[in-house]
Design an enzyme around this catalytic site. Structure first.
Site, PDB file in Angstrom:
ATOM      1  N   TYR A  27      -6.095   3.120  -8.312  1.00 28.37           N
ATOM      2  CA  TYR A  27      -5.045   3.631  -7.426  1.00 28.37           C
ATOM      3  C   TYR A  27      -4.249   4.748  -8.103  1.00 28.37           C
ATOM      4  O   TYR A  27      -3.816   5.698  -7.469  1.00 28.37           O
ATOM      5  CB  TYR A  27      -4.115   2.497  -6.991  1.00 28.37           C
ATOM      6  N   ARG A  66      -3.063 -13.715  -0.508  1.00 27.98           N
ATOM      7  CA  ARG A  66      -2.175 -13.086   0.494  1.00 27.98           C
ATOM      8  C   ARG A  66      -1.592 -14.093   1.475  1.00 27.98           C
ATOM      9  O   ARG A  66      -1.362 -13.768   2.651  1.00 27.98           O
ATOM     10  CB  ARG A  66      -2.926 -11.986   1.275  1.00 27.98           C
ATOM     11  N   ARG A  78      10.516  -9.066   6.639  1.00 23.72           N
ATOM     12  CA  ARG A  78      10.040  -7.696   6.396  1.00 23.72           C
ATOM     13  C   ARG A  78      10.843  -6.684   7.226  1.00 23.72           C
ATOM     14  O   ARG A  78      11.105  -5.569   6.768  1.00 23.72           O
ATOM     15  CB  ARG A  78       8.547  -7.651   6.740  1.00 23.72           C
TER      16      ARG A  78
END
Ligand code: CP3
Length: 345
Positions: free
Chosen positions: A153, A23, A36
């Site tokens: 998920y 990350r 972002r």
């Protein structure tokens, strides 16, 4: 070849070791938050190649890591198979959960190549950006979620502490759960093959939730799919190294490292690196495992943690990393201090 990461993955004990951080592109960096803020949501960032390539390169410019990791997400694959996906602020990913045959039948491989085309364009742009930015020694890592973690998920429909619905399905309705894992395995092979074709120099499989599996299910849903993915990729790309990360696998890490055919395994935060090293075949590199929160703290807590990892791994093929992803509250200057420490080891 002067890429330290690739030499290490070929089994060499390069020292000081290559380093990158899981990350490493993300919210702890102001330049990431700026990019972002220009897109409506996280999926738009992952599917806009110019922006995804830009955020992939940001930590390389700042820290000169030995590897860039493609900016995308493990849940882009279920999204490309036709499952809904949303990232909600402060909540994480949300998907319409798959709990029966009808939910499973709605998935399709038919649009996979088309829906993941932006990811492949990102890979090409990052390779070009590394050349243009004069980072000839930085290797590009492509990745996917491992089938079990992705299935977690897909079935649960969100993150979870223990993925109880998913694991219960594996016991109660193994034919449905096997079919889901099978489809994700096939999709992952196609998806990773395309990343290799586009220019990824090594591939990583994130099995973040492998540690919730019983020993028998670990074999069936973590080791077996990884083995299939590795052998399928080896047919077309015999020299492409693969890194497996069965997080919280405990003692099962030894079987994973010996049987899947991966070139390296990730060591999670909770595993003692001095005990993990002797579990691994000699030519299999280890990657890890500083506590991400030691990096948040910085100073002596970080330095002593990093030194303990380095001394346990010295003399064997090793890639310095964290034991899990970097967290948003990490001060960027602590990362700079860590890079200096590892480079001086
Ligand atoms: O490592 C990198 O820099 C490359 C990019 C990358 C992301 N996710 C970007 C991301 C990678 C390799 C991943 C893997 C991933 N995604 C995993 C496996 C590794 C792990 O952490 O266990 C998992 C389980 C996911 C699923 C996922 N994606 C969750 C649970 C979340 C929400 C939690 C969070 O941190 O926000 C995401 C979102 C996500 N993926 C973000 C980033 C940078 C944050 C979203 C944002 O910036 O708005």
């Amino acid at each position: 070849m002067s890429k330290k990461l690739l030499l290490t993955l070929a089994g060499e004990a390069v020292w000081p070791p290559p380093m990158w951080l899981m990350r490493q592109a993300g919210r702890y960096l102001p330049e990431y938050r700026a990019v972002r803020a220009t897109v409506p949501d996280f999926i738009a960032l992952c599917t806009t190649p110019a922006l995804a390539a830009e955020v992939t390169l940001q930590p390389i410019r700042r820290y000169g890591f030995d590897a860039a990791i493609l900016f995308s997400d493990i849940l882009i694959l279920p999204w490309a198979l036709g499952q809904g996906l949303e990232f909600r602020e402060g909540e994480g990913p949300v998907l319409p959960p798959i709990r029966d045959e009808a939910g499973f039948r709605a998935l399709t491989m038919a649009n996979l190549a088309e829906r993941t085309a932006p990811v492949m364009e990102t890979v090409r742009l990052v390779r070009a950006g590394l050349r243009a930015g004069n980072f000839p020694d930085t290797a590009l890592i492509g990745f996917a979620g491992a089938p079990f973690t992705v299935a977690c998920y897909m079935v649960e429909g969100a993150g979870s502490r223990d993925f109880a619905a998913t694991r219960t399905m594996a016991y109660r309705n193994p034919s449905l759960f096997d079919a889901i894992v099978e489809l994700v395995t096939e999709g992952t092979i196609e998806y990773l093959r395309a990343q290799a074709e586009a220019g990824a120099e090594t591939l990583m499989l994130f099995d973040s939730w492998a540690g919730v599996l019983s020993p028998a299910h670990f074999r069936r849903y973590s080791i077996e799919p990884a083995k299939r993915i590795v052998s399928a990729l080896r047919e077309d790309y015999p020299y492409l190294p693969i890194i497996g990360f069965p997080r919280m696998a405990g003692l099962s890490l030894a079987a994973y490292a010996a049987e899947t055919g991966v070139n390296a395994v990730g060591i999670d935060t909770g595993m003692d690196p001095a005990l993990a090293a002797p579990l691994l075949p000699k030519g299999v590199a280890a990657q890890g495992n500083l506590d991400p929160l030691a990096l948040v703290a910085g100073g002596e807590a970080m330095a002593s943690g990093a030194r303990a990892v380095l001394s346990a791994m010295k003399g064997r093929p090793f890639i310095f990393n964290l034991g899990h992803g970097i967290v948003p509250q990490t001060p960027p200057e602590h990362v700079a201090a860590l890079v200096e420490l590892v480079r001086g080891s």
